[in-house]
Each structure stands twice: as structure tokens, then as C-alpha cells.
Design a protein around this motif. Sequence first.
Motif, PDB file in Angstrom:
ATOM      1  N   GLN A  96       0.823  -1.206   0.000  1.00 52.01           N
ATOM      2  CA  GLN A  96       0.000   0.000   0.000  1.00 52.01           C
ATOM      3  C   GLN A  96       0.865   1.267   0.000  1.00 52.01           C
ATOM      4  O   GLN A  96       0.594   2.229  -0.723  1.00 52.01           O
ATOM      5  N   LEU A  97       1.926   1.242   0.791  1.00 54.97           N
ATOM      6  CA  LEU A  97       2.828   2.397   0.854  1.00 54.97           C
ATOM      7  C   LEU A  97       3.519   2.620  -0.493  1.00 54.97           C
ATOM      8  O   LEU A  97       3.659   3.752  -0.956  1.00 54.97           O
ATOM      9  N   THR A  98       3.936   1.537  -1.113  1.00 56.59           N
ATOM     10  CA  THR A  98       4.549   1.628  -2.442  1.00 56.59           C
ATOM     11  C   THR A  98       3.564   2.225  -3.432  1.00 56.59           C
ATOM     12  O   THR A  98       3.888   3.125  -4.201  1.00 56.59           O
ATOM     13  N   LEU A  99       2.341   1.700  -3.388  1.00 53.88           N
ATOM     14  CA  LEU A  99       1.315   2.101  -4.347  1.00 53.88           C
ATOM     15  C   LEU A  99       0.932   3.573  -4.203  1.00 53.88           C
ATOM     16  O   LEU A  99       0.869   4.306  -5.178  1.00 53.88           O
ATOM     17  N   ASP A 100       0.670   4.007  -2.966  1.00 56.77           N
ATOM     18  CA  ASP A 100       0.141   5.365  -2.904  1.00 56.77           C
ATOM     19  C   ASP A 100       1.133   6.433  -2.462  1.00 56.77           C
ATOM     20  O   ASP A 100       0.799   7.605  -2.498  1.00 56.77           O
ATOM     21  N   GLN A 101       2.349   6.031  -2.102  1.00 58.35           N
ATOM     22  CA  GLN A 101       3.296   7.083  -1.743  1.00 58.35           C
ATOM     23  C   GLN A 101       4.628   6.996  -2.499  1.00 58.35           C
ATOM     24  O   GLN A 101       5.009   7.933  -3.197  1.00 58.35           O
ATOM     25  N   SER A 102       5.332   5.876  -2.353  1.00 51.41           N
ATOM     26  CA  SER A 102       6.688   5.818  -2.946  1.00 51.41           C
ATOM     27  C   SER A 102       6.656   5.915  -4.468  1.00 51.41           C
ATOM     28  O   SER A 102       7.370   6.740  -5.052  1.00 51.41           O
ATOM     29  N   ASN A 103       5.857   5.076  -5.110  1.00 49.04           N
ATOM     30  CA  ASN A 103       5.882   5.071  -6.575  1.00 49.04           C
ATOM     31  C   ASN A 103       5.424   6.390  -7.202  1.00 49.04           C
ATOM     32  O   ASN A 103       6.096   6.885  -8.108  1.00 49.04           O
ATOM     33  N   PRO A 104       4.319   6.988  -6.747  1.00 47.50           N
ATOM     34  CA  PRO A 104       3.943   8.275  -7.353  1.00 47.50           C
ATOM     35  C   PRO A 104       5.050   9.328  -7.213  1.00 47.50           C
ATOM     36  O   PRO A 104       5.301  10.090  -8.149  1.00 47.50           O
ATOM     37  N   ALA A 105       5.728   9.347  -6.064  1.00 44.82           N
ATOM     38  CA  ALA A 105       6.817  10.323  -5.882  1.00 44.82           C
ATOM     39  C   ALA A 105       7.972  10.025  -6.832  1.00 44.82           C
ATOM     40  O   ALA A 105       8.517  10.923  -7.478  1.00 44.82           O
ATOM     41  N   LEU A 146      15.228  11.940  -0.669  1.00 51.38           N
ATOM     42  CA  LEU A 146      16.678  11.926  -0.513  1.00 51.38           C
ATOM     43  C   LEU A 146      17.314  11.250  -1.736  1.00 51.38           C
ATOM     44  O   LEU A 146      18.234  11.776  -2.350  1.00 51.38           O
ATOM     45  N   ASN A 147      16.788  10.082  -2.073  1.00 51.56           N
ATOM     46  CA  ASN A 147      17.374   9.316  -3.172  1.00 51.56           C
ATOM     47  C   ASN A 147      17.043   9.872  -4.549  1.00 51.56           C
ATOM     48  O   ASN A 147      17.894   9.930  -5.426  1.00 51.56           O
ATOM     49  N   GLU A 148      15.791  10.260  -4.737  1.00 48.70           N
ATOM     50  CA  GLU A 148      15.342  10.590  -6.085  1.00 48.70           C
ATOM     51  C   GLU A 148      15.433  12.088  -6.409  1.00 48.70           C
ATOM     52  O   GLU A 148      15.511  12.455  -7.566  1.00 48.70           O
ATOM     53  N   ALA A 195       2.736   2.095   9.675  1.00 47.79           N
ATOM     54  CA  ALA A 195       2.051   3.356   9.977  1.00 47.79           C
ATOM     55  C   ALA A 195       3.073   4.418  10.366  1.00 47.79           C
ATOM     56  O   ALA A 195       2.995   5.574   9.938  1.00 47.79           O
ATOM     57  N   ALA A 196       4.066   4.022  11.149  1.00 44.89           N
ATOM     58  CA  ALA A 196       5.111   4.968  11.554  1.00 44.89           C
ATOM     59  C   ALA A 196       5.998   5.351  10.371  1.00 44.89           C
ATOM     60  O   ALA A 196       6.344   6.519  10.174  1.00 44.89           O
ATOM     61  N   LEU A 197       6.332   4.348   9.567  1.00 50.00           N
ATOM     62  CA  LEU A 197       7.197   4.574   8.418  1.00 50.00           C
ATOM     63  C   LEU A 197       6.580   5.576   7.435  1.00 50.00           C
ATOM     64  O   LEU A 197       7.260   6.398   6.826  1.00 50.00           O
ATOM     65  N   ARG A 198       5.285   5.486   7.292  1.00 49.87           N
ATOM     66  CA  ARG A 198       4.547   6.347   6.376  1.00 49.87           C
ATOM     67  C   ARG A 198       4.853   7.840   6.605  1.00 49.87           C
ATOM     68  O   ARG A 198       4.916   8.629   5.676  1.00 49.87           O
ATOM     69  N   GLU A 199       5.066   8.197   7.877  1.00 48.37           N
ATOM     70  CA  GLU A 199       5.352   9.599   8.223  1.00 48.37           C
ATOM     71  C   GLU A 199       6.684  10.089   7.631  1.00 48.37           C
ATOM     72  O   GLU A 199       6.852  11.263   7.381  1.00 48.37           O
ATOM     73  N   PHE A 200       7.629   9.163   7.481  1.00 48.89           N
ATOM     74  CA  PHE A 200       8.975   9.584   7.096  1.00 48.89           C
ATOM     75  C   PHE A 200       9.389   9.074   5.712  1.00 48.89           C
ATOM     76  O   PHE A 200      10.466   9.392   5.225  1.00 48.89           O
ATOM     77  N   ASN A 201       8.521   8.310   5.123  1.00 48.94           N
ATOM     78  CA  ASN A 201       8.867   7.639   3.868  1.00 48.94           C
ATOM     79  C   ASN A 201       9.200   8.620   2.744  1.00 48.94           C
ATOM     80  O   ASN A 201      10.136   8.406   1.972  1.00 48.94           O
ATOM     81  N   LEU A 202       8.471   9.726   2.668  1.00 48.64           N
ATOM     82  CA  LEU A 202       8.739  10.681   1.581  1.00 48.64           C
ATOM     83  C   LEU A 202      10.145  11.257   1.689  1.00 48.64           C
ATOM     84  O   LEU A 202      10.823  11.472   0.688  1.00 48.64           O
ATOM     85  N   SER A 203      10.566  11.518   2.917  1.00 45.75           N
ATOM     86  CA  SER A 203      11.935  12.011   3.123  1.00 45.75           C
ATOM     87  C   SER A 203      12.942  11.042   2.533  1.00 45.75           C
ATOM     88  O   SER A 203      13.941  11.438   1.929  1.00 45.75           O
ATOM     89  N   ASN A 204      12.654   9.794   2.732  1.00 48.31           N
ATOM     90  CA  ASN A 204      13.508   8.745   2.204  1.00 48.31           C
ATOM     91  C   ASN A 204      13.559   8.774   0.676  1.00 48.31           C
ATOM     92  O   ASN A 204      14.625   8.785   0.063  1.00 48.31           O
ATOM     93  N   VAL A 205      12.380   8.801   0.075  1.00 42.13           N
ATOM     94  CA  VAL A 205      12.290   8.797  -1.384  1.00 42.13           C
ATOM     95  C   VAL A 205      12.942  10.059  -1.972  1.00 42.13           C
ATOM     96  O   VAL A 205      13.699   9.994  -2.938  1.00 42.13           O
TER      97      VAL A 205
END
Length: 705
Positions: free
Chosen positions: A265-274, A375-377, A363-373
Motif C-alpha cells: 500500500q505504501l509503495t502504491l500510494d506514496q513511494s511510486n507516485p513520488a 533523498l534518493n530521487e 504506519a510509523a514509516l509512512r510519516e517519514f517515507n517521503l523524506s527517504n524517497v
Amino acid sequence: ADEGMWLPMYVKRLNYVDMQKKGLQLTAEEIYDINNASLKDAVVQLGGFCTGEFVSGQGLLLTNHHCGYDAIQSHSTPEKNLLADGFFAANKSEEKPNPGLFVDILVRMEDVTGQVLEGITPQTPEQERAALVQQRQKQLADAAKENGQYVAYVRDFFAGNEYYMFVYQRFGDVRLVGAPPESVGKFGGDTDNWMWPRHTGDFSMFRVYASKDNKPTTSYVADNVPYVPKKHLPVSLQGVSEGDFAMVFGFPGRTQRFLPAAGLQLTLDQSNPARIKLRDTRLKLWKEDMDADPALRLKYASKYASIANYWKYFIGQNEGMKRLKTVDKKKAEEVQFAQWIAADPARQQLYGSALQDINQNYAALREFNLSNVYLNEAAFGTEIMTFAARMLPLYSLLKDPNADKAAIQKATADLKEPAAEFFKDYSAPTDKKVFAALMGLYYTDVPKAQQPEVFQTVAKQYGGSMKKYADYVFGNTFMTSPTKLNAFLAAPTLAKLEADPAFKTMNSVYTNYVQKISPQLQASQATMSRANRQYVAGLRAKNTDKVYSPDANSTLRLSYGTVRSYEGRDAVSYDYQTTGQGILEKEDASNPEFVVPAKELTLLKSKDFGPYANKNGQLPVAFITDNDITGGNSGSPVINGRGELIGLAFDGNWEAMTGDLAYDPDLKRCINVDIRYVLFCVDKLGGAKHLVDEMTVVNKGPNPG
Ligand code: ARG
């Protein structure tokens, strides 16, 4: 056929009977044997990112064009453009060295689970477990290296339930032998990428060189001679039919088939779109400049291709997840898993909290996941930021009052090669635009509380304009000019480095990540590792009728199946083979992705295919099988039931782009270039028959299976 990237050492036990049923005629020992030459000795990992196979007794190696792309580009200039025109060495003296490129040849693999987990119990605190595991992995690998004779590492399998050691010989003298023109090797471009039907001659050729006693050298040595492999693959002109047995040997990079629904779900609606948005931005800016300047086009060709490849992958993965309801299916599996656990207190004890822990942590990761993406992308999607990060080792030495001169000198010397690499294909004006755009998106998209300090400078001194800030960075850094950089490297000081705006920006982003973001992610890491390990162990205990294959992790695997057409979607079915006719249908002189070289057009129109035609007089180009593969398998040999090479795996299909996350047996196909098209391109198109003559070409009647 079935899901599975199998460890060759277990094929005899787990898969052999099934393989025979499908048409395999070899013995298990002919496939994998640690004492005698077997198929595995013909397969190498190329540069850590692709697969190659020996096709002659003189170290001649076949791989994909997209695997050799960077090497081919590095030998190209606008005046002598090997990428555009193709190239085949007329003799060995014309073969071209490639600094940094290596192949790894497997010596042995070994189950070391017992040694790694010795004395560790379910009660061992997770941090302690992790430290012990890491230390033992290193000890085992260090011992196996035998004083630098071998490359060795221990990898974890099934989320840390098992551990295996891999020992390799690493050959650092790998020379480019040949490649077709890009209009053949990358025919169809990004439009056809990740799609069937395909008409791409996706191959290139290298040769592995060794010392006179057939031992590896760490880099190019003029006196080296062609390596004599223990085993090379015979090449079959026989071709394939629906249902024929096919196996693929290679080094698949990464799959996440055990990823829980929350991760999907996180990949689908947050990581991949970013990722898609950031890559889209970067690619458009690069393309503008590439279209305007042929020299720049060549410089950015390889970078562009690799970013575009996964840009389209992420798009396809998300489309597929929606179409195939991947998250819902996984959720349903998790409900069953929970019911299975609830039925038995012993299970509750072993795996009881796994899914709750996983869900809480996501749920916790979701808060910081964009920072992660981002940083790399975004940050490290900017070339200057990535290059500036290479200064970090030097930076920490300059900061350390006790650091000795020799260490600083070494850190400085170590930067010379990366710097040369960097400047060779760098355009500062292009990168400046990318910096302004990507860092601008970082600034607007990532939660303010997680942003690096330097963004306050952007806000206060540049009115929030990343474009103005980019003017300042690129106007004042010494890292966009070889002369200025060399002046710094000749007399590096902490003050100079800290004052450099590119370094300052990178360091702010990096420090922010290390101090603010990473600890948040780490906090959940221990529970997450434990939970994942229990979840995977639980699944295997629950579904005893299913033999699970481990996720890909860049180690040698075998997958087997058959040549097989498919139904892509309602009312659409795909045949298993393409031919030269399809090249003529796609040919479009006005579209760079679909240009066909003049000589090939002539050969195709006059049906001048030499011995490479099929029995209907057509030129076979590509075919599909249902082998389970992923990125890293690129260049892998596709081998028939007699152990002969029939093609090279080079892609997956659009309908199964979710394959790395969840396997769909009806839809997933492996796209292969037919070996007869490869030989046609070498011989008829490339005029390099001597290379075909070097191979063991066989034509023994119909394929088994
Ligand atoms: N999608 C292929 C893979 O990842 C790479 C294909 C390269 N071709 C291209 N047009 N970019 O293995």
C-alpha cells in the motif's frame, strides 16, 4: 510454469523431477556440480548488475545490449559513435578494455545458517542478534576470501531465517568485443520497453581476460590472455516451439514477494507516485538538452536510459497493482494467516504478533517515507549532490585534528578517478536546471519539520526560489570545473570544503537525514526485522504443500518453465515468437526509437537471413517463456532441454509488472532475444562471422520437450 528463482544447490532435491517432466534431458549434475564442470560455470555476474554467459572456450561472453550500454557509450564520441553505428572487433587487439568492469564466477555456495545463528534463540534480544549475525557473516566471508584470492559474502534468505555464503573469482579485465547499432540493440526504445511483442536485438559481447595461468587480475593487463572457462554453452540454431522446455540461469537482483499488504500500500500510494513524478521531471529536463546538442545527447545517453527504465517500471507496477488488486489479494492472505495463528497457541507463541508489529511499523514509516524517497530521487537525483557526497570521507578526515597526512593524501587520491568519471559525462548547465527543479520539489513536497536546515537559507535569503539558490550554488562551487576541483584537491582544507555551496547543501541534506530521519526509521527497524522473519517463517509453516523459493538477492538462481504464449487481457492473446516482419511493420524513419539501419532493411526485404531463418523462411527475433526472472537477470542464458543456448533474457512484460511483488503465473513472461537473431546481427549485419565461428554452433533436430 511456476514461481521460483531456485538456488542451484537444491535443484536436484526440489525441482529436478519436475524439470524432467517438462523436457529437461540433462542430469542434475550437469546443471550444478561443485566438483566437475557444469552449466553454472558458464554463467557469470557482470559488473554486479547483470548476467553473462560464456559461448566459447576463449572467454567470449554474451550479455544484453542494455548491460553493455554504459561501456559502449564510454568508447563513443560524436565522431566515432559506437553506440550509433555498432562495432565488432575484427581481432583480439581491437577489443576494448573497460576500467571498473568485472565479472564474478561462482566457485561455491554453502548453507551457513547453522554457523550464523549458533546459540541464537527466539529470546535473544533483537539488537544483540543483529550484531552477532553481522559479525559472523563477516568472519565467515573473511575466512573464505583466503587472503584476497576470492570475493566472498554471506547473504540472508527468507528474511533472516537462513544464510548462505557465496565464493567467487573476480576477473577485472573484461573487454568489449562488439555490439549492434543502438537502433538494433535498443530498437523500440522506451516505447517498447517492458512490453511484448518485442523486436529488439538486445545483446552485446565481451571477452574475459586472465593471466597466462588463467587466474583473475584486478584490472586490465596488456599481457593478459583470453580466459579459458570450465564450461561454455553450445549455441542451438534449432529454435523454439510452444511448450518447449526452457531454463534461465542468472543473478536476479531483488524481489519482495513476502512484502505485507501495508508495504504494498505504501509503495502504491506514496513511494511510486513520488518516484514517477521526480523521474519524469528529471528526464524531461535532460531530454530538452539532449535534443538540442548531439554531444550532450551522447554524454547523457546511459544515465537517461537507466533512469527511464525504472521510471516506466514504477508506472507499470502501479498500474498493475490496481488492475490485479494486488493489495486486496495480500490482505486476504493475511486474514487467513491470522486465522491459522488464532487456531493454535503454539503458533501464537511463535508468530503471533508478527502482522500487528508490521502494520504498526508501516504506519510509523509512512510519516517519514517521503523524506527517504526524496533523498534518493530528488537530492541525489542531482548529479552535483551525488558527486559532492563523494567528498564525505575526505571531509571527516579534514575535520579530525588527529588525522594523519597519509590518510588525507589517500582520500584525495581516491577522488581522482570518480572525478574523471564524473566530468567525462557532465553538463553543469543541465544539472543546474535539474537541481532547481528537484530540490524545488523537495522543498515543496516534504513535510517542513523533516527538511534540511539549508532550506531555511533558501527561504530567507532567496525568497524561497530554488532557481535563485541554484544560481548561487552553481555560480560559486568549485565542483563543476575540473581545474577548480584539481586546485582544491592539490591543497584541500576544511575551510575551503565547508565554504563550497554544493558541498554545504549536500552536507545539510545528508546531516539532516542522518540526525533527524534515519533514527526515526531505525527505531522501528528491530521490531520490523523480527516481525518480518516471523511472518515469513509462519507462512512457510502454514503452507507446507508449497515449496517457497527465496526472494532474489543478486545471487545465482535457476528458473525453469516453457515457451508459452499468453492472454494479455480480455480478447487479447499474444503469440510466443516475433519475426523480422515485425521490424518492418514498426520501422519509422521519422522516429528515432524505430529507425532500422539501412543494411538491415535491405537484408530483411530481400529475406537474406543466411542459416538463421526458421523453417518457414522467416527471421526469428524474440520469444517468450514463463520463466520467473527480474532485473539483474538481464543477459541471462535461456537454455533448452539439451543444455544449449537458445536465447538471452532481456525483459519482462507489461501485464505482469507487479511480478517483483507478487507472481501471477498466467500473465508473467520472460522476454528473450532469439539466439538466431543475435547470430544474424553478428554475422550478416555486423560482418563478424569470425565471432560466430568461435562458438560451438549446433543444429540437432527438434527441441526436446
Ligand atoms: N526493461 C529492461 C530491464 O530492466 C531493460 C530494457 C532496456 N531497454 C530500453 N529500451 N530501455 O531489464
